[in-house]
Design an enzyme around this catalytic site. Structure first.
Site, PDB file in Angstrom:
ATOM      1  N   HIS A   1      -7.640  -5.074  -1.704  1.00  0.00           N
ATOM      2  CA  HIS A   1      -6.388  -4.378  -1.421  1.00  0.00           C
ATOM      3  C   HIS A   1      -5.396  -5.243  -0.652  1.00  0.00           C
ATOM      4  O   HIS A   1      -4.189  -5.056  -0.758  1.00  0.00           O
ATOM      5  CB  HIS A   1      -6.678  -3.100  -0.634  1.00  0.00           C
TER       6      HIS A   1
ATOM      7  N   SER B   1       0.843  -1.178   0.000  1.00  0.00           N
ATOM      8  CA  SER B   1       0.000   0.000   0.000  1.00  0.00           C
ATOM      9  C   SER B   1       0.895   1.250   0.000  1.00  0.00           C
ATOM     10  O   SER B   1       1.664   1.441  -0.944  1.00  0.00           O
ATOM     11  CB  SER B   1      -0.962  -0.021   1.190  1.00  0.00           C
TER      12      SER B   1
ATOM     13  N   ASP C   1      -8.908  -4.648  -6.259  1.00  0.00           N
ATOM     14  CA  ASP C   1      -8.513  -3.595  -5.315  1.00  0.00           C
ATOM     15  C   ASP C   1      -9.377  -2.351  -5.521  1.00  0.00           C
ATOM     16  O   ASP C   1      -9.316  -1.699  -6.563  1.00  0.00           O
ATOM     17  CB  ASP C   1      -7.039  -3.249  -5.517  1.00  0.00           C
TER      18      ASP C   1
END
Length: 724
Positions: free
Chosen positions: A700, A593, A668
């Site tokens: 995600h 991320s 995602d």
């Protein structure tokens, strides 16, 4: 000179007949077979000196009381709960898998909990002493975001994008929007930024329901390809990218008796954010934090719950960077004209006591302590208890603040991480304590006498099973030469200082995350220790921009995400290079991320240092990220073109030299796949080889059994391109 401030060995276990972790153990074992002994879902019964929690099988609710010298006894079993539900709803069947984990105490005798039957779901008020259902509301099995009314007789819940209230066995359709772009009552409003975790609020008298109405019909659609069909299909989500059209949100008030609705007159631009939503204790007013889209000007407004009119703006908060409200107001028990407001406006997130007219009564902040959790008030609300930071953010301690004087006392003092539950009279605290040498000590502290009663000390769960490598917590200095930074180094198994080892830097570095803490394992995941067992030095540094160190520490990222964070990470690299056992030609980096963004940035901006990288779910250009988070830190692309240009890894693809694996979830909806696809395309155009792997069904994060597959892939990549 950089200085290691303290060293702790995780274990002194002998290596005889003990094996390294498997990839499955490194993935899930930390929460399963190696999970330290602890109390599951512990709570104090209000107005008592009795704690309750679930047993290890999750089948019983256990209690311990001061009167019994903290001896265990069974309060309720899942079978007794099922029998009581069957008596209330004879037409249904209840074979409860576990006693409800998310139970809460409503008062001294009654619990609020959720239960699942064969025919429906139930929101239940349960008398723990009589073992009988006081009241229960049956709701549909597909109900979402259900909220029980304070009187326990009604429940509001979501059916897709509409709100239903179940009252007296009947369903009331509060909203009937056929346009899926109109979303009512959802906790996924403003993309759950600003501390938003609910979308509906019952009035204290249970006669009205306040809810978010989100109009995202004008927000651009983003396609998520679904691969499960014979011909792949397209699932579209609403995704407001930075600088583009965002959602329009209002707050609507529904009156149960009249069936009528009105909209709070929040006025202002349509794309502002509505936060810190709180009812007054008497149900006559509603408080809302109105934050502009630029996120640098907050107004705390009070509205009339009958007319929806603005009564008064109590105060305003402005910043040159951003204002980030994260918590609703907390009214002082017995003082309906006073509330606590939580803000970092003076440098550290702390409490301020205000009147309902907007007058500041007292600041309740203490030194540089960042409040991380509000606990409760004691009898007569003389004191408020909370968990806050200490030791440069490494520790969590229990604090007590006296409302009348503002005097604050640090209640717990042993360095480490304290997780506390304070009794309703404020005289006892259930303290779960851990640090790098303490697995989990569970203690009852008498807050008057300071006498401690130990319930148990958890044993090292790795003893006799595996040898965890040595770990140190270290302190470095930031790139500006002013700020201490917390780091963690895990040494390779069977460490030999005369050898040279490859390095895996595990990085995040962004807001709202802290990786290095003074707790068991130092805050590291078991995968970090797995990699150390495979022969890597594993290093992590919480750079400026990360959590729990105050406003200025975090806000240094504003308009230039990644720039100062990378500068600090390179100070960590300098520290590693100063060690004779580090192979300076074999340094790699991994993150997910924001950490994926940092990994890619480091691989490009410092290509001569990092030879291998694994970037999971990376933001590759902040213009592809969403409005609420992205514009807070970067402003819009129109306002900050230089910042977006400088921080885009897509623009730097030609700088790639080492081996880089980019991983993304095809579903995602947080960091959309367009980020990594644009980066891959830029690498192709620049003639740079890059590896890419997609998890077709994951969002995600890669969760469940596939997580072990992910970890194996990461380990294999480092073994192939860095270790050998």
């Amino acid at each position: 000179m950089k200085k290691i401030i303290w060293l702790f060995l995780i274990s002194g276990m002998a290596a005889t007949a003990q094996k390294n972790l498997t990839i499955q153990e490194a993935t899930s074992g930390q929460y399963q077979i190696f999970a330290p002994k602890s109390l599951v879902s512990p709570h104090w019964r209000p107005d008592t000196h009795t704690i309750t929690y679930l047993d290890e099988t999750y089948a019983k609710l256990i209690q311990r009381s001061e009167a019994s010298q903290w001896a265990e006894s069974t309060l309720i079993t899942k079978y007794e709960l099922a029998a009581a539900l069957k008596a209330k709803f004879p037409e249904d069947t209840f074979a409860l898998r576990i006693f409800p984990y998310d139970y809460i105490w409503k008062n001294k005798s009654t619990l609020i909990l959720n239960a699942e039957g064969a025919k429906g779901n139930y929101m239940v008020v349960f008398d723990a002493d009589k073992k009988a259902v006081v009241s229960a509301v049956a709701i549909a099995q597909d109900a979402a975001n259900q909220v029980l009314s304070p009187n326990g007789t009604s429940a509001a819940w979501l059916k897709e994008n509409n709100i239903v209230i179940t009252n007296n066995g009947k369903d009331i359709n509060v909203t009937n929007d056929t346009d899926k772009g109109i979303v009512n009552g959802s906790d996924y409003t403003h993309r759950q930024e600003f501390g938003i975790d609910k979308g509906m609020w019952w009035s204290p008298n249970s006669d009205k329901l306040l809810y978010y109405r989100k109009d995202e019909s004008m927000v651009a659609n983003f396609p998520l390809v679904q691969w499960g069909e014979r011909i792949a299909t397209d699932k579209e989500i609403k995704y407001p990218m930075a600088g583009m059209k965002s959602e329009e949100v209002t707050l609507v008030l529904y009156d149960i008796a009249t069936g009528k609705s009105l909209t709070l007159k929040t006025e202002g631009p349509k794309e502002q954010f509505l936060t810190t939503v709180t009812w007054s204790p008497d149900g006559k007013q509603i408080y809302v934090g109105v934050l502009n889209r630029e996120q640098n000007h907050l107004k705390l407004n009070k509205y009339d719950a009958v007319t929806g009119n603005l009564i008064k703006t109590l105060f305003e908060e402005k910043a040159a960077t951003y204002v980030e409200p994260l918590h609703g107001l907390t009214f002082v028990p017995g003082h309906a004209d006073q509330f606590l407001y939580r803000t970092e406006k003076e440098g550290y997130e702390q409490f301020y006591l205000y009147t309902t007219d907007g007058k500041l009564v007292k600041k309740l902040g203490y030194k540089d302590v960042v409040v991380t959790e509000l606990l409760n008030f004691d009898t007569n609300a003389k004191n408020v208890f909370y968990i806050g930071t200490a030791n440069n953010g490494l520790d969590r301690q229990l604090y007590r603040a006296e409302l009348s004087s503002g005097k604050t006392t640090q209640v717990t003092t042993t360095s480490g991480t304290h997780e506390d539950e304070v009794s309703s009279d404020g005289t006892l605290s259930l303290d779960n304590f851990a640090n790098t040498t303490t697995v989990n000590d569970v203690i009852i502290i008498n807050l008057k006498s300071n006498k401690a009663t130990t319930l148990f000390k958890a044993e090292n769960p790795y003893t006799g099973k595996t040898v965890l490598p040595k770990m140190e917590l270290v302190t470095l200095t930031s790139a500006d030469g002013k700020t201490p930074l917390n780091g963690r180094i895990i040494y390779p198994a069977k460490f030999d200082a005369a050898k040279k080892y490859p390095v895996m830097v595990y990085v995040y570095g962004g807001p709202h995350a802290q990786l290095v803490t003074n707790k068991w394992l130092g805050g590291a995941s078991l995968f970090d220790y797995y990699m150390a067992q495979q022969g890597y030095v594993v290093f992590t540094l919480d750079s400026r921009g990360s959590d729990a160190r105050g406003r200025d520490f975090e806000h240094v990222v504003h308009r230039n995400l990644g720039v100062n964070e990378m500068a600090d990470q390179m100070k960590g690299v300098d520290f590693l290079k100063s060690k004779t056992f580090v192979d300076q030609n074999k340094i790699g980096v991994y993150g997910w991320s924001f950490g994926g963004f940092m990994t890619t940035s480091l691989m490009l901006d410092h290509a001569d240092t990092f030879k291998v990288g694994v970037a999971g779910g990376p933001v590759c250009d902040w213009k592809y990220y969403e409005v609420m988070y992205g514009e807070r830190y970067m402003d819009t692309p129109q306002e900050n073109p230089e910042g977006y240009e400088k921080t885009s890894v897509i623009k730097k693809a030609q700088k790639l030299q080492g081996r880089l694996l980019v991983i993304h979830g095809a579903q995602d909806n947080v960091v959309v796949q367009q980020n990594s696809m644009e980066f891959i395309e830029a690498c192709i155009k620049a003639g740079k080889q890059v590896d890419y792997f997609l998890y077709p069904t994951h969002e995600h994060n890669v969760r469940g059994k596939d997580r072990a597959h992910l970890n194996q892939k990461i380990a294999d990549y480092f073994d192939t391109y860095l270790k050998k």
